[in-house]
Write a protein that holds these residues in place. Structure first.
Motif, PDB file in Angstrom:
ATOM      1  N   PRO A 177     -10.486 -48.543  -9.870  1.00  0.00           N
ATOM      2  CA  PRO A 177     -11.310 -49.312 -11.080  1.00  0.00           C
ATOM      3  C   PRO A 177     -11.320 -50.836 -10.692  1.00  0.00           C
ATOM      4  O   PRO A 177     -11.820 -51.551 -10.943  1.00  0.00           O
ATOM      5  N   ARG A 178     -10.112 -50.588  -9.613  1.00  0.00           N
ATOM      6  CA  ARG A 178      -9.636 -52.319  -9.607  1.00  0.00           C
ATOM      7  C   ARG A 178     -10.761 -52.854  -8.284  1.00  0.00           C
ATOM      8  O   ARG A 178     -10.118 -53.899  -7.621  1.00  0.00           O
ATOM      9  N   VAL A 179     -11.430 -51.802  -7.501  1.00  0.00           N
ATOM     10  CA  VAL A 179     -11.897 -52.024  -6.369  1.00  0.00           C
ATOM     11  C   VAL A 179     -13.488 -52.333  -6.636  1.00  0.00           C
ATOM     12  O   VAL A 179     -14.076 -50.733  -7.907  1.00  0.00           O
ATOM     13  N   VAL A 180     -14.245 -52.470  -5.950  1.00  0.00           N
ATOM     14  CA  VAL A 180     -15.707 -52.940  -6.658  1.00  0.00           C
ATOM     15  C   VAL A 180     -16.547 -53.019  -5.455  1.00  0.00           C
ATOM     16  O   VAL A 180     -15.667 -53.510  -4.325  1.00  0.00           O
ATOM     17  N   ILE A 181     -17.636 -51.902  -5.148  1.00  0.00           N
ATOM     18  CA  ILE A 181     -18.887 -52.681  -4.445  1.00  0.00           C
ATOM     19  C   ILE A 181     -19.782 -53.912  -4.404  1.00  0.00           C
ATOM     20  O   ILE A 181     -19.770 -54.024  -5.702  1.00  0.00           O
ATOM     21  N   THR A 182     -19.644 -54.837  -3.870  1.00  0.00           N
ATOM     22  CA  THR A 182     -19.822 -56.704  -3.698  1.00  0.00           C
ATOM     23  C   THR A 182     -21.411 -56.622  -3.372  1.00  0.00           C
ATOM     24  O   THR A 182     -21.235 -56.040  -2.149  1.00  0.00           O
ATOM     25  N   SER A 183     -22.554 -57.090  -3.534  1.00  0.00           N
ATOM     26  CA  SER A 183     -23.571 -57.281  -2.843  1.00  0.00           C
ATOM     27  C   SER A 183     -23.551 -58.842  -2.809  1.00  0.00           C
ATOM     28  O   SER A 183     -23.332 -59.551  -2.987  1.00  0.00           O
ATOM     29  N   ARG A 184     -23.239 -58.846  -1.327  1.00  0.00           N
ATOM     30  CA  ARG A 184     -23.323 -60.149  -0.367  1.00  0.00           C
ATOM     31  C   ARG A 184     -24.656 -61.062  -0.398  1.00  0.00           C
ATOM     32  O   ARG A 184     -24.968 -60.040   0.427  1.00  0.00           O
ATOM     33  N   CYS A 216     -14.861 -54.467  -2.089  1.00  0.00           N
ATOM     34  CA  CYS A 216     -13.418 -55.706  -2.585  1.00  0.00           C
ATOM     35  C   CYS A 216     -12.725 -55.466  -4.123  1.00  0.00           C
ATOM     36  O   CYS A 216     -12.880 -55.516  -4.652  1.00  0.00           O
ATOM     37  N   THR A 217     -11.897 -56.261  -4.121  1.00  0.00           N
ATOM     38  CA  THR A 217     -11.082 -56.509  -5.213  1.00  0.00           C
ATOM     39  C   THR A 217      -9.859 -57.624  -5.135  1.00  0.00           C
ATOM     40  O   THR A 217      -9.976 -58.432  -4.545  1.00  0.00           O
ATOM     41  N   LYS A 218     -10.443 -57.854  -6.969  1.00  0.00           N
ATOM     42  CA  LYS A 218     -10.029 -59.344  -6.984  1.00  0.00           C
ATOM     43  C   LYS A 218      -8.527 -59.778  -7.464  1.00  0.00           C
ATOM     44  O   LYS A 218      -8.269 -58.594  -8.065  1.00  0.00           O
ATOM     45  N   GLN A 219      -8.247 -61.369  -7.234  1.00  0.00           N
ATOM     46  CA  GLN A 219      -6.756 -61.354  -7.815  1.00  0.00           C
ATOM     47  C   GLN A 219      -6.708 -62.626  -8.103  1.00  0.00           C
ATOM     48  O   GLN A 219      -7.002 -63.810  -6.934  1.00  0.00           O
ATOM     49  N   ASN A 220      -6.099 -63.011  -9.468  1.00  0.00           N
ATOM     50  CA  ASN A 220      -6.209 -64.120 -10.138  1.00  0.00           C
ATOM     51  C   ASN A 220      -4.784 -65.116 -10.085  1.00  0.00           C
ATOM     52  O   ASN A 220      -4.343 -63.923 -10.418  1.00  0.00           O
ATOM     53  N   GLY A 221      -5.971 -66.338  -9.713  1.00  0.00           N
ATOM     54  CA  GLY A 221      -4.115 -67.220  -9.649  1.00  0.00           C
ATOM     55  C   GLY A 221      -3.830 -67.216  -8.814  1.00  0.00           C
ATOM     56  O   GLY A 221      -2.667 -68.337  -8.129  1.00  0.00           O
ATOM     57  N   LYS A 249      -7.805 -70.491  -9.144  1.00  0.00           N
ATOM     58  CA  LYS A 249      -8.276 -69.893  -8.007  1.00  0.00           C
ATOM     59  C   LYS A 249      -8.657 -68.828  -8.211  1.00  0.00           C
ATOM     60  O   LYS A 249      -7.347 -67.961  -7.982  1.00  0.00           O
ATOM     61  N   VAL A 250      -9.482 -67.879  -7.980  1.00  0.00           N
ATOM     62  CA  VAL A 250      -9.915 -66.618  -7.500  1.00  0.00           C
ATOM     63  C   VAL A 250     -10.050 -66.170  -6.308  1.00  0.00           C
ATOM     64  O   VAL A 250     -10.701 -67.050  -5.282  1.00  0.00           O
ATOM     65  N   TYR A 251      -9.523 -65.035  -5.958  1.00  0.00           N
ATOM     66  CA  TYR A 251      -9.218 -64.581  -4.558  1.00  0.00           C
ATOM     67  C   TYR A 251     -10.503 -63.131  -4.823  1.00  0.00           C
ATOM     68  O   TYR A 251      -9.190 -62.174  -5.696  1.00  0.00           O
ATOM     69  N   SER A 252     -10.890 -62.984  -3.992  1.00  0.00           N
ATOM     70  CA  SER A 252     -11.375 -61.827  -3.506  1.00  0.00           C
ATOM     71  C   SER A 252     -10.860 -61.273  -2.385  1.00  0.00           C
ATOM     72  O   SER A 252     -12.159 -61.664  -1.155  1.00  0.00           O
ATOM     73  N   ALA A 253     -10.835 -60.660  -1.992  1.00  0.00           N
ATOM     74  CA  ALA A 253     -10.113 -59.721  -1.207  1.00  0.00           C
ATOM     75  C   ALA A 253     -11.547 -58.759  -1.120  1.00  0.00           C
ATOM     76  O   ALA A 253     -11.507 -57.565  -1.060  1.00  0.00           O
ATOM     77  N   CYS A 254     -12.329 -58.848   1.065  1.00  0.00           N
ATOM     78  CA  CYS A 254     -13.123 -57.504   1.194  1.00  0.00           C
ATOM     79  C   CYS A 254     -13.426 -56.477   2.082  1.00  0.00           C
ATOM     80  O   CYS A 254     -12.418 -57.645   3.445  1.00  0.00           O
ATOM     81  N   PHE A 255     -13.277 -55.598   2.544  1.00  0.00           N
ATOM     82  CA  PHE A 255     -13.825 -55.317   3.524  1.00  0.00           C
ATOM     83  C   PHE A 255     -15.321 -55.135   4.045  1.00  0.00           C
ATOM     84  O   PHE A 255     -16.052 -54.303   2.044  1.00  0.00           O
ATOM     85  N   PHE A 256     -15.617 -55.164   5.309  1.00  0.00           N
ATOM     86  CA  PHE A 256     -17.100 -54.743   5.029  1.00  0.00           C
ATOM     87  C   PHE A 256     -18.036 -53.258   5.089  1.00  0.00           C
ATOM     88  O   PHE A 256     -17.093 -52.770   5.955  1.00  0.00           O
ATOM     89  N   ILE A 257     -18.444 -53.135   4.855  1.00  0.00           N
ATOM     90  CA  ILE A 257     -18.510 -51.507   4.486  1.00  0.00           C
ATOM     91  C   ILE A 257     -19.712 -51.214   5.552  1.00  0.00           C
ATOM     92  O   ILE A 257     -20.748 -52.196   5.551  1.00  0.00           O
ATOM     93  N   PHE A 276      -4.389 -54.497  -0.886  1.00  0.00           N
ATOM     94  CA  PHE A 276      -5.105 -54.704   0.352  1.00  0.00           C
ATOM     95  C   PHE A 276      -4.658 -52.903   0.623  1.00  0.00           C
ATOM     96  O   PHE A 276      -5.075 -52.134   1.254  1.00  0.00           O
ATOM     97  N   LEU A 277      -3.950 -52.829  -0.271  1.00  0.00           N
ATOM     98  CA  LEU A 277      -3.000 -51.127  -0.388  1.00  0.00           C
ATOM     99  C   LEU A 277      -4.840 -50.421  -1.078  1.00  0.00           C
ATOM    100  O   LEU A 277      -4.946 -49.456  -0.858  1.00  0.00           O
ATOM    101  N   ARG A 278      -5.192 -51.668  -1.940  1.00  0.00           N
ATOM    102  CA  ARG A 278      -6.148 -50.584  -2.624  1.00  0.00           C
ATOM    103  C   ARG A 278      -7.536 -50.964  -1.517  1.00  0.00           C
ATOM    104  O   ARG A 278      -8.108 -49.266  -1.518  1.00  0.00           O
ATOM    105  N   LEU A 279      -7.298 -51.842  -0.739  1.00  0.00           N
ATOM    106  CA  LEU A 279      -8.769 -51.692  -0.080  1.00  0.00           C
ATOM    107  C   LEU A 279      -8.577 -50.816   0.614  1.00  0.00           C
ATOM    108  O   LEU A 279      -9.539 -50.018   1.352  1.00  0.00           O
TER     109      LEU A 279
END
Length: 211
Positions: A138-145, A66-71, A116-124, A82-85
């Motif tokens: 550093p702007r891409v993180v592994i998130t456990s949903r 995931c990568t976050k985008q604020n506001g 609003k806070v947007y977090s765009a994610c790709f399923f691993i 999406f370039l990050r992901l």
């Protein structure tokens, strides 16, 4: 969102032509785009109940990149996100691995106070779930949903702007309210399943989380 993915491909071409993107970075992005058109692995889920006009699903706990985008979530923001992901699944990670493209492309839209806070994610993919490579960006993180139960329904076409997603979320909210279902009001997931060059029978979904 699909049109945004098409724009991303064009952006990469322009950046490479202009010499802005390093050759190795461009290669990973092109590789990621190629896999987006090939076999894809969908996030596993169980249909709990099929209602008239919507369904209830259980998504087990899984890891997502995931990568976050604020506001804001403008076209420019989406391209950057999406370039990050795409870079991550194309090999921009600690193992230099190229990962199978997971679906859906899932955007978590959470309302916090007045913004609003947007977090765009790709399923691993499952093969990498136990030990996913660490992102080098550093702007891409592994998130456990966590385990999540959602209400959803499918809709077609190119869901290319925030208004389209918001309208679908509002319509689904009305359906759920009439059915007496409780769901979280400050969280919605926008999910797109198809590459940009699929023109018919496209699949998009809004997920509203059951309370």
């Amino acid at each position: 969102m699909a049109l945004i993915m098409l724009r991303l491909a064009l952006v990469v071409v322009v950046l490479v032509s202009a010499g802005v993107t390093r050759p190795c970075q461009a290669a990973t992005l092109f590789s990621a785009f190629a896999r987006a058109l090939g076999p894809q692995e969908e996030a596993p889920h169980t249909v709990v109940h099929q209602y008239e006009g919507f369904e209830e699903r259980l998504y087990p706990a899984k890891k997502w990149a995931c990568t976050k985008q604020n506001g804001s979530y403008s076209t420019g923001d989406q391209i950057d996100v999406f370039l990050r992901l795409f870079g991550y699944i194309g090999g921009d990670n600690s193992k230099g691995e190229k990962l199978v493209m997971g679906t859906p492309v899932s955007v978590e839209c959470r309302t916090e106070e007045e913004h609003k806070v947007y977090s765009a994610c790709f399923f691993i993919p499952e093969a990498a779930q136990a030990d996913p490579p660490a992102p080098t960006n550093p702007r891409v993180v592994i998130t456990s949903r966590p385990d999540t139960t959602v209400f959803t329904r499918k809709f077609g076409g190119y869901a290319q702007d925030e208004d389209t997603w918001n309208k679908e979320a509002e319509d689904l909210s009305e359906v759920l309210t009439e059915a007496g279902k409780s769901f979280t009001r400050n969280l919605v997931f926008w999910n797109a399943y198809d590459p940009p060059f699929k023109f018919w029978k496209r699949r998009n979904e809004v997920w509203l989380v059951r309370q």
